[in-house]
Design a protein around this motif. Structure first.
Motif, PDB file in Angstrom:
ATOM      1  N   LEU A  10       0.815  -1.220   0.000  1.00  0.00           N
ATOM      2  CA  LEU A  10       0.000   0.000   0.000  1.00  0.00           C
ATOM      3  C   LEU A  10       0.849   1.272   0.000  1.00  0.00           C
ATOM      4  O   LEU A  10       0.346   2.342   0.355  1.00  0.00           O
ATOM      5  N   ALA A  11       2.103   1.167  -0.385  1.00  0.00           N
ATOM      6  CA  ALA A  11       2.934   2.369  -0.489  1.00  0.00           C
ATOM      7  C   ALA A  11       2.287   3.362  -1.445  1.00  0.00           C
ATOM      8  O   ALA A  11       1.822   2.993  -2.522  1.00  0.00           O
ATOM      9  N   GLY A  12       2.216   4.613  -1.018  1.00  0.00           N
ATOM     10  CA  GLY A  12       1.535   5.640  -1.797  1.00  0.00           C
ATOM     11  C   GLY A  12       0.122   5.919  -1.326  1.00  0.00           C
ATOM     12  O   GLY A  12      -0.488   6.915  -1.714  1.00  0.00           O
ATOM     13  N   PHE A  13      -0.398   5.045  -0.456  1.00  0.00           N
ATOM     14  CA  PHE A  13      -1.772   5.206   0.055  1.00  0.00           C
ATOM     15  C   PHE A  13      -1.783   5.542   1.556  1.00  0.00           C
ATOM     16  O   PHE A  13      -2.822   5.459   2.209  1.00  0.00           O
ATOM     17  N   GLU A  14      -0.616   5.946   2.085  1.00  0.00           N
ATOM     18  CA  GLU A  14      -0.501   6.181   3.526  1.00  0.00           C
ATOM     19  C   GLU A  14      -1.515   7.186   4.047  1.00  0.00           C
ATOM     20  O   GLU A  14      -2.022   7.041   5.177  1.00  0.00           O
ATOM     21  N   ASP A  15      -1.838   8.209   3.264  1.00  0.00           N
ATOM     22  CA  ASP A  15      -2.713   9.283   3.742  1.00  0.00           C
ATOM     23  C   ASP A  15      -4.167   9.124   3.292  1.00  0.00           C
ATOM     24  O   ASP A  15      -4.988  10.003   3.522  1.00  0.00           O
ATOM     25  N   VAL A  33     -13.681 -13.495  -5.478  1.00  0.00           N
ATOM     26  CA  VAL A  33     -12.770 -14.625  -5.638  1.00  0.00           C
ATOM     27  C   VAL A  33     -11.368 -14.167  -6.032  1.00  0.00           C
ATOM     28  O   VAL A  33     -10.366 -14.631  -5.464  1.00  0.00           O
ATOM     29  N   GLN A  34     -11.275 -13.244  -6.989  1.00  0.00           N
ATOM     30  CA  GLN A  34      -9.953 -12.815  -7.455  1.00  0.00           C
ATOM     31  C   GLN A  34      -9.179 -12.088  -6.365  1.00  0.00           C
ATOM     32  O   GLN A  34      -7.990 -12.351  -6.131  1.00  0.00           O
ATOM     33  N   THR A  35      -9.860 -11.181  -5.663  1.00  0.00           N
ATOM     34  CA  THR A  35      -9.194 -10.430  -4.592  1.00  0.00           C
ATOM     35  C   THR A  35      -8.813 -11.357  -3.452  1.00  0.00           C
ATOM     36  O   THR A  35      -7.755 -11.214  -2.828  1.00  0.00           O
ATOM     37  N   ARG A  36      -9.665 -12.338  -3.203  1.00  0.00           N
ATOM     38  CA  ARG A  36      -9.386 -13.293  -2.129  1.00  0.00           C
ATOM     39  C   ARG A  36      -8.096 -14.072  -2.414  1.00  0.00           C
ATOM     40  O   ARG A  36      -7.262 -14.247  -1.525  1.00  0.00           O
ATOM     41  N   MET A  96      -7.992  -3.571  -0.392  1.00  0.00           N
ATOM     42  CA  MET A  96      -7.034  -2.648   0.211  1.00  0.00           C
ATOM     43  C   MET A  96      -7.284  -2.505   1.707  1.00  0.00           C
ATOM     44  O   MET A  96      -6.343  -2.420   2.503  1.00  0.00           O
ATOM     45  N   ARG A  97      -8.540  -2.488   2.100  1.00  0.00           N
ATOM     46  CA  ARG A  97      -8.859  -2.432   3.539  1.00  0.00           C
ATOM     47  C   ARG A  97      -8.332  -3.681   4.252  1.00  0.00           C
ATOM     48  O   ARG A  97      -7.841  -3.597   5.389  1.00  0.00           O
ATOM     49  N   LYS A  98      -8.430  -4.830   3.580  1.00  0.00           N
ATOM     50  CA  LYS A  98      -7.894  -6.054   4.185  1.00  0.00           C
ATOM     51  C   LYS A  98      -6.378  -5.982   4.315  1.00  0.00           C
ATOM     52  O   LYS A  98      -5.801  -6.505   5.269  1.00  0.00           O
ATOM     53  N   ARG A  99      -5.725  -5.326   3.375  1.00  0.00           N
ATOM     54  CA  ARG A  99      -4.281  -5.137   3.489  1.00  0.00           C
ATOM     55  C   ARG A  99      -3.950  -4.248   4.688  1.00  0.00           C
ATOM     56  O   ARG A  99      -2.972  -4.486   5.400  1.00  0.00           O
TER      57      ARG A  99
END
Length: 268
Positions: free
Chosen positions: A127-132, A170-173, A142-145
Motif C-alpha cells: 500500500l505504499a503511496g496510500f498512507e494518507d 474470488v480474485q481479490t481473495r 485494500m482495507r484487508k491489506r
C-alpha cells in the motif's frame, strides 16, 4: 510435539442458552500448534470454530479442560497475540498510516517511531503511496491489506484469523491469500486460520484441523505436504492438492451433513 506454543487439552466452552439452559459450543478439543506453524480450522457453520479462537486469545475463559499458551494456562489476553477478524477494525476517521500505527502507540512507542514502523508495514503489504488515504477511499481488498498490516505491525508470536477474506470476491481473495503467505513467511509466527473454504485451508496451511458439528470437537487432523513457497492459484491445479482435498472432504462432508440434519430436526 514437544513444547507447543499453543495447546488445547480437553478444552470445553459453555454459554447460557437462549432457553435458560446451557449451550456447549466446543467440547473436549485437543490440538497443538508449534511456533512457525500454520494451522487451518474447518467445520460446519456454527460449530464453534470462532469460539476456539476466543479461548486461545483469552477473550473467553475455558469452562473445562485447559487452554495453554507457552505452557501456561490462558488467563486474560496473552502477550504477543494478533487477531484479524472477519470484519476489519479499521477506524474510518484515521488514515491508513495512522490506523496501522495505533498498535505500536498503544504499546507505548513514540508517535514518530510508530509512524516509521507503520510506514514499513504499509509498504510490505503493498500500500505504499496510500498512507494518507482514508478507509472510505479504499477497495475491500485494500482495507484487508490495512487490517493485515495492523495485525503484523506488532510482530505477534501468534496470529489468529477468523475468516478474514470471506467477504472478498474470488480474485481479490486469491491475491490476499498469496499476500498473507508472503508476509507470514518472513516471521516465525504460529497461525490459526478459521475458514469455511476447504480449498483455502489446504492452499494456506501446514495442517488442516476438522471439527465436528456442534458441540465441536476435533475429528480430523491432516498434514498438508505441499511444498513452500506456494502460489495458491497454481497449487490448486496439482494432483497432490486434489488428493488432499478428497481425503479431507471425506471427513468434513460427514460433519456438514450431520449439522444439516440437526438443523432440520430443530426446525421440524
Amino acid at each position: 510435539m514437544s513444547n507447543p506454543l499453543i495447546e488445547l487439552r480437553g478444552a470445553t466452552k459453555r454459554f447460557p442458552g437462549t432457553d435458560g439452559g446451557i449451550h456447549t459450543a466446543v467440547k473436549n478439543i485437543d490440538f497443538t500448534v508449534a511456533a512457525g506453524e500454520f494451522v487451518a480450522v474447518v467445520g460446519p457453520t456454527g460449530c464453534g470454530k470462532s469460539t476456539t479462537l476466543s479461548l486461545v486469545s483469552g477473550l473467553e475463559p475455558t469452562s473445562a479442560g485447559r487452554t495453554l499458551v507457552r505452557g501456561k494456562d490462558v488467563d486474560g489476553i496473552p502477550d504477543g497475540i494478533g487477531y484479524m477478524f472477519q470484519q476489519d477494525a479499521v477506524l474510518p476517521w484515521r488514515s491508513v498510516i495512522d490506523n496501522v500505527a495505533l498498535g505500536p502507540r498503544f504499546r507505548g512507542v513514540s508517535k514518530a517511531q510508530a509512524k516509521v514502523k507503520a510506514a514499513e508495514w504499509v509498504r510490505i503489504v503493498g500500500l505504499a503511496g496510500f498512507e494518507d488515504y482514508y478507509p472510505h477511499q479504499l477497495s475491500g481488498g485494500m482495507r484487508k491489506r490495512v487490517a493485515l498490516a495492523q495485525t503484523l505491525v506488532n510482530e505477534p508470536e501468534i496470529i489468529l484469523m477468523d475468516e478474514p477474506f470471506s467477504a472478498l470476491d474470488v480474485q481479490t481473495r486469491q491475491l490476499m491469500q498469496d499476500e498473507l503467505l508472503r508476509v507470514w513467511a518472513g516471521t516465525d509466527a504460529a497461525v490459526i486460520f478459521v475458514t469455511h473454504d476447504l480449498e483455502e485451508a489446504i492452499a494456506l496451511a501446514d495442517r488442516v484441523v476438522v471439527m465436528t458439528a456442534s458441540p465441536a470437537t476435533v475429528c480430523g487432523d491432516f498434514r498438508v505436504t505441499l511444498e513452500r513457497p506456494r502460489n495458491v492459484e497454481e497449487v490448486r491445479l496439482t494432483e497432490e492438492f486434489r488428493d488432499l482435498y478428497r481425503e479431507i472432504w471425506e471427513t468434513l462432508r460427514d460433519q456438514v451433513e450431520a449439522a444439516r440434519t440437526k438443523g432440520a430436526t430443530r426446525v421440524a
